[in-house]
Design an enzyme around this catalytic site. Sequence first.
Site, PDB file in Angstrom:
ATOM      1  NE  ARG A  57      -4.361   1.471   2.102  1.00 26.86           N
ATOM      2  CZ  ARG A  57      -4.654   2.554   2.823  1.00 26.86           C
ATOM      3  NH1 ARG A  57      -3.805   2.996   3.736  1.00 26.86           N
ATOM      4  NH2 ARG A  57      -5.784   3.192   2.638  1.00 26.86           N
ATOM      5  CB  ILE A  71      -6.108   5.479  -1.002  1.00 28.16           C
ATOM      6  CG1 ILE A  71      -5.934   3.957  -1.034  1.00 28.16           C
ATOM      7  CG2 ILE A  71      -5.414   6.027   0.222  1.00 28.16           C
ATOM      8  CD1 ILE A  71      -4.449   3.512  -1.121  1.00 28.16           C
ATOM      9  CB  SER A  72     -11.189   2.926   0.283  1.00 29.23           C
ATOM     10  OG  SER A  72     -11.864   3.431  -0.847  1.00 29.23           O
ATOM     11  CD  GLN A  73     -11.671   2.325   7.749  1.00 30.74           C
ATOM     12  OE1 GLN A  73     -12.793   2.614   7.347  1.00 30.74           O
ATOM     13  NE2 GLN A  73     -11.426   1.979   8.984  1.00 30.74           N
ATOM     14  N   PRO A  74      -8.465   0.590   4.550  1.00 29.72           N
ATOM     15  CG  PRO A  74      -6.214   0.159   5.012  1.00 29.72           C
ATOM     16  CD  PRO A  74      -7.269   1.222   5.153  1.00 29.72           C
TER      17      PRO A  74
END
Length: 233
Positions: free
Chosen positions: A52, A78-81
């Site tokens: 990431r 970028i989205s939260q994992p």
Amino acid sequence: MSPVPSTDSDHFAQARALLIDEIKRELAETRVYLGAEPLDPRVLDAIVRVPREHFVPPDMREHAYRNSPLPIGNSQTISQPYIVAVMSHFLRLPPHGGRVYELGAGSGYQAAVLGAMGAEVYSVEIQPELAARAKALLAELGFERVHVRAGDGYLGWPEAAPFDAIIITAAGPEVPQPLVDQLKVGARIVMPLGSSGGDQSLVVLSKQPDGTLEQRELLPVRFVPITRDRVDA
Ligand code: SAH
């Protein structure tokens, strides 16, 4: 195909392992929303293998393994994992990975995770700069089966349809009909449904034989909106 980062420090490997623990904890805490269905084992396996830190701007690299969304430029995130894990799971990819369409490539991270789960991914990004960056990075990291192009993702990728799953990573008040048309019967769309300023729910939509969608709400979420105004690429 299982791309592995060419240069991977122990530092990031350790951070990635801690992130997996955090995702597991948050999944357990939100079981009341998500149901008892065990997580697709390919999801965390893929998150462990996708570096990431490459998908965030250089000054954000130290925070790449925080379980939170991060800015990627052009006012996008970028989205939260944890959300990446939930969305990837609920797509219910076929055993061979299948063919997946994504609206909103952004950094390319979600597409890379789906690629690492074995899917052939077709992702469209409306901001040409982001599309170019994601495309170059995915090629550099060896994700040959993850395809990115610039354009209006509302329209889908008809030449690659029909899809086994569709993921929409920007919020909208309705499901784009072209995407419903490009989805196989029995397959799913996972998306944040709702207006940009108001409430949004992460929903799973399953395409019925008559073309209608059966809807299940998962979680309240907050995503950037789907826009239609950058089709200049
Ligand atoms: N999936 C991304 C995060 C997406 S953020 C990742 O893993 O990094 C949402 C993205 O959707 C933004 O990059 C935004 O530019 C894009 N977007 C918004 N409207 C779009 C549209 N109509 N077509 C394609 N992309 C769009």
